[in-house]
Design an enzyme around this catalytic site. Structure first.
Site, PDB file in Angstrom:
ATOM      1  CD  GLU A 244      86.495  24.149  67.391  1.00 54.74           C
ATOM      2  OE1 GLU A 244      87.171  24.048  68.481  1.00 54.74           O
ATOM      3  OE2 GLU A 244      87.327  24.375  66.460  1.00 54.74           O
ATOM      4  CB  CYS A 278      84.571  24.201  75.599  1.00 55.40           C
ATOM      5  SG  CYS A 278      85.106  25.691  74.756  1.00 55.40           S
TER       6      CYS A 278
END
Ligand code: NAD
Length: 530
Positions: A244, A278
């Site tokens: 991720e 993110c």
């Protein structure tokens, strides 16, 4: 056989020094785990893996309910720990760290027993008389490595998912926000099954040594560079990895939107967690006809935000933007902005930290081009850039002009167009007429494409990604020989060739042909065994 590494024993050279990013006050120091401690953590987790694997899914959920109760009862203390180490506002700590953790357990209470139960699968006619099933089994002991930006959410949610799928966990938090002792307390004091979660503290060397312990899976959240190093390292042992990684999310705004609401969303999406998210909005792409108005509104809205610089009391629950967490990250953001200025970009507001602090004011930049670092590199700070586009084709081209593909948003009154654009953007998640919204639904899988990583967690896909998906085919002990087994003969070849044709004919005619050829093959086999 796994390829062994030749690294000398690791004694844990670093002492982690954890300071409050707002005040600079020393919170604590913490020695890095040495090789022996890392080994012990894996030994304990592996032993405990058997105890969690032997529980049924409802029993594992009962264990997780204990965590849910404990976290709900102690949420203010946990929020304080998070605020102290990250510098984020309390509202963000409770909303984006505590809530998602509790919500994921809540979601899995309703769904996991069904998702993980043994599944019956169809069996084709050529395998007549047999049954097919899939079992979702634990993988064993998984390694979870987390970043510093959401130190509770991004550790607790993959840990929970791994546990519900029946695995033990070794967890390595970030060296910047380790929340020393917090997870251990939560697991121990809630009465959770003993030893199933082990925490090891340290920097990337400790993470790397954990990989040498050969966990059964690695779940990594962090930067693209570290993700690549971890994947290369894991390849030595063929350990499955889920990555991720970072993002450079586009927000595509067409001219038929409610500009006020859209600007409100853009500012929250770009600045939440001081932009250290993110999936934060980084590239706002606005249709030309509303571009000037959009910029004006954006400047007005940003000017109204409260930051520690204009608010006074940091702990105030009214604060909008906290401070940035890590000094090294502030320097990276400053360097990107400097590079953009030198190459001709316009900084409308912000652009520099408050002197001597981690407070970075919300920053709006226009006039960027591909020669600038800020165009393609992830900007992990409260910074948004805005670019105009002419039409839908150009919007899609600009949105996809990125090495990353984590998340995006599309804003339009025309939902058919918004859906078309959502499909055309190469990414893992798209919110339509909202920002960062896909993450708000624990049922939706989360993950990226391109340099944003691989794999999915949350929802059913998350449970599958922590499972050994085992296929079972049961042939009742009928005594029948298989006509496709040896010996191969000319006659058998002819029949199998007819079977191949018949299998894909479709319809009733196809079924009859398969049955007839199948019977002939069986008769042939029977004759041989008479
Ligand atoms: P980082 O990659 O520097 O560190 C993340 C973790 O990996 C830390 O615990 C670190 O000690 C460990 N690590 C680093 N190199 C390692 C190695 N070679 N072997 C083993 N462990 C290693 O990232 P960071 O600065 O902590 O976090 C910021 C990054 O994380 C940003 O790029 C951000 O976009 C990304 N991120 C992604 C998501 C997502 O869900 N996709 C969520 C949050 C953050």
């Amino acid at each position: 056989m796994a390829i062994s590494t030749v690294s000398p024993p690791f004694e844990g050279t670093m002492e982690l020094t954890i300071k409050n990013p707002r005040t600079g006050e020393l919170l604590y120091t913490l020695p890095e785990a040495a090789e022996a401690a890392i080994g012990q953590a894996f030994t304990k987790a592996r032993a405990a893996a058997r105890s969690i694997a032997s529980l049924s899914v409802p029993q594992r959920l009962e264990e997780c309910r204990k965590l849910k109760r404990y976290i709900s009862l102690h949420k203010e203390d946990i929020v304080q720990r998070i605020v102290d180490e990250t510098g984020k506002p309390r509202t963000e700590a409770i909303l984006t760290e505590i809530y998602p953790a509790l919500d994921l357990i809540h979601h899995y209470e309703k769904t996991a027993p069904k998702v993980l139960r043994d599944e019956k699968h169809p069996t084709p006619l050529v395998l007549m008389g047999k049954t097919s099933k899939v079992y979702y089994e634990p993988m064993g002991t998984v390694l979870i490595i987390s970043p510093w930006n959401y130190p509770f959410n991004l550790s607790f949610t993959p840990i929970i998912t791994a546990l519900i799928a029946g695995n033990a966990v070794v967890f390595k938090p970030s060296e910047h926000t380790p929340l020393k002792g917090l997870l251990e307390d939560i697991f121990e004091k809630s009465g959770f099954l003993k030893d199933v979660v082990q925490v090891v503290y340290g920097g990337k060397e400790v993470g790397s040594r954990c990989i040498d312990q050969q966990p059964d899976k690695i779940f990594f959240t962090g930067s693209e560079a570290a993700g690549k190093a971890i994947m290369a390292h894991a390849a030595n042992y063929l350990i499955p990895v889920e990555l991720e990684l970072g993002g450079k999310d586009p927000m595509v705004v067409f001219d038929d939107v409610n500009i006020n609401r859209c600007v409100n969303g853009a500012v929250w999406g770009g600045m939440t967690n001081a932009g250290q998210t993110c999936t934060s909005v980084e590239r706002i792409l606005v249709q030309q006809s509303i571009y000037p108005k959009f910029i004006e509104e954006l400047k007005r809205e940003i000017a109204e935000l409260t930051t520690p610089a204009n608010c006074g009391s940091f702990d105030d629950k009214n604060i909008d933007i906290g401070c940035m967490t890590a000094e090294f990250q502030i320097r990276k953001v400053e360097a990107q902005i400097q590079d953009a200025i030198e190459k001709g970009a316009t900084v409308h507001c912000g652009g520099q930290r408050e002197p001597g602090s981690h407070v970075f004011p919300p920053t709006l930049i226009t006039g960027i081009d591909p020669s600038m670092k800020i165009y393609a590199d992830e900007t992990f700070g409260p910074v948004v850039t805005v670019m105009p586009f002419k039409d839908e084709a150009e919007a899609v081209r600009l949105a996809n002009d990125s090495p990353y593909g984590l998340s995006a948003s599309v804003w339009s009154g025309d939902l058919v167009r918004a859906d078309r654009v959502a499909r055309a953007i190469v990414t893992g998640n798209v919110s339509i007429n909202n920002v960062l919204a896909t993450q708000g639904n624990s049922s939706l899988p989360f993950g990226g494409v391109k340099q944003s990583g691989m794999g999915r967690y949350k929802g059913a896909h998350g449970l599958y990604s922590f499972s050994n998906i085992k296929s079972i085919l049961v042939d009742r002990n009928s005594g029948r020989y298989e006509p496709i087994w040896y010996p191969y003969t000319k006659e058998k070849y002819g029949l199998i060739s007819r079977l191949v044709d018949a299998s894909f004919l479709g319809g009733l005619a196809g079924l009859i042909q398969v049955a007839l050829v199948g019977l002939k093959l069986e008769r042939l086999e029977k004759k041989r065994h008479l």
